[in-house]
Design a protein around this motif. Structure first.
Motif, mmCIF file in Angstrom:
data_model
loop_
_atom_site.group_PDB
_atom_site.id
_atom_site.type_symbol
_atom_site.label_atom_id
_atom_site.label_comp_id
_atom_site.label_asym_id
_atom_site.label_seq_id
_atom_site.Cartn_x
_atom_site.Cartn_y
_atom_site.Cartn_z
ATOM 1 N N HIS A 192 -89.649 -33.057 0.605
ATOM 2 C CA HIS A 192 -90.851 -32.254 0.365
ATOM 3 C C HIS A 192 -90.538 -30.890 -0.270
ATOM 4 O O HIS A 192 -89.800 -30.090 0.281
ATOM 5 N N GLN A 193 -91.113 -30.721 -1.441
ATOM 6 C CA GLN A 193 -91.057 -29.507 -2.251
ATOM 7 C C GLN A 193 -89.690 -29.269 -2.901
ATOM 8 O O GLN A 193 -89.513 -28.280 -3.612
ATOM 9 N N ILE A 196 -90.276 -29.133 -6.579
ATOM 10 C CA ILE A 196 -90.855 -27.870 -7.045
ATOM 11 C C ILE A 196 -89.753 -26.824 -7.182
ATOM 12 O O ILE A 196 -89.681 -26.094 -8.173
ATOM 13 N N ASN A 236 -92.998 -29.070 4.732
ATOM 14 C CA ASN A 236 -93.739 -28.401 3.660
ATOM 15 C C ASN A 236 -93.798 -26.892 3.864
ATOM 16 O O ASN A 236 -93.554 -26.115 2.926
ATOM 17 N N SER A 240 -91.384 -24.412 1.552
ATOM 18 C CA SER A 240 -92.107 -23.517 0.649
ATOM 19 C C SER A 240 -91.612 -22.083 0.788
ATOM 20 O O SER A 240 -91.385 -21.381 -0.203
#
Length: 339
Positions: A192-193, A196, A236, A240
């Motif tokens: 997750h992420q 990104i 998450n 982040s």
């Protein structure tokens, strides 16, 4: 060296491989197909060997999650382009051709995402990526075609190929040389992420991330970790914050991270009001983990960070307070997206 390698990360996903691997084999002419197995305890590996003998298998020695799972597997795969594909993805005819053409003609483009639609409702975008991703000032990700829980119908409104801030890890194309240069995904993220973060680091180094609507795939979504799982909430929220400490511009770094943590606290209260106590505790756990890792991640910062990383100041404000529900409303009809 192969031109392109399609690499499917698997962990105990024999049913998904049985359902979705045939479309990858059917429509991936000229590509080498790999299953990267994260030490599955089901019969995934044997199933692939018996039923799809042309598929190459890379066996990791543990369940390393998405980030380290791919990092380890790709050490054994030599191709100009990696297509990292979730095991619950159905691909379509000629899905690779427009991607390869873009890489061949646009040398600074390092990462590409196709159009990702919902396998269960094929007229709609899929939650994990839609038509490409962006973030707001406080690190909240959102997509063309999906803002928080609002998912749009695909009516061709995002058929323009444009530059993105991030591409979805559900179906993620990247040049091998760039993946190696950036040292792959951040393994501490687990899942997750991490995509990104990788895109953000690529942008900081002057590369381009793009969306190509001519390539279409269908994604089930949540096949490995459901949207409502507290572990997903934890990863998450923690990832982040870590990503922001590592990649935000130096000016205003402390304020932006602090304000984001305040917004996280509000999200925790909202979960509590909804009776989702485990998710509130997941956010608290994420923050404590962030405290322990923040200094380490601050030291990972590079000398240069892009200044204009966000497209709107607060997608949370625009969505929950201003009641704007679709990307074009929030982004002012795409005026700032680079063509």
């Amino acid at each position: 060296m192969d031109k392109i390698a399609v690499v499917i990360l698997n962990w105990n996903g024999v049913k998904l491989l049985e359902q979705f691997l045939p479309s990858v084999l059917q429509y991936s002419e000229g590509a080498s197909i790999y299953v990267a197995d994260n030490a599955s305890t089901d019969n995934s590996v044997e199933f692939v060997k018996q039923n799809f003998p042309t598929v190459k298998i890379v066996q990791n020695t543990g369940n390393y999650g998405f980030a380290k799972g791919y990092n380890e597997a790709l050490k054994h795969i030599d191709a100009e382009i990696y297509a990292l594909v979730n095991s619950d993805i159905e691909v379509t005819k000629n899905w690779l051709k427009p991607i390869i053409e873009t890489f061949d003609t646009e040398k600074r483009t390092a990462v590409i995402q196709p159009k990702i639609l919902d396998f269960k409702n094929k007229e709609y975008f899929e939650y994990a990526g839609g038509a490409g991703g962006f973030i707001d000032k406080y690190g909240f990700p959102y997509c063309r075609g999906r803002i928080f829980d609002t998912v749009e119908k695909d009516e061709g409104q995002y058929d323009n190929n444009c530059e993105l801030f991030w591409a979805s890890g559900a179906c993620f194309f990247i040049r091998k040389e760039v993946f190696d240069y950036l040292e792959g995904f951040d393994e501490a993220f687990f899942a997750h992420q991490e995509e990104i973060d990788l895109c953000w680091r690529a942008l900081n180094d002057g590369f381009i991330v793009k969306y190509n609507s001519q390539s279409v795939v269908y994604h089930v979504g949540g096949a490995t970790l459901q949207q409502g799982n507290p572990k997903k909430t934890y990863l998450n929220f923690r990832n982040s914050l870590l990503m922001m400490v590592k990649n935000l511009p130096e000016k205003g770094l402390f304020f932006v991270v602090f304000f984001r943590m305040v917004l996280d606290g509000i999200a925790g209260i909202r979960f509590l009001a909804q009776g989702k106590v485990k998710h509130t505790f997941a956010i608290l756990k994420a923050h404590f983990s962030f405290y322990s890792l923040s200094l380490k991640y601050y030291k990972k910062r590079k000398e240069f960070q892009i200044q204009q990383y966000y497209t709107v100041k607060s997608v949370v404000y625009l969505y929950y307070i201003k009641k704007l529900r679709v990307f074009k409303e929030i982004f002012n009809s795409n005026q700032n997206i680079k063509k």
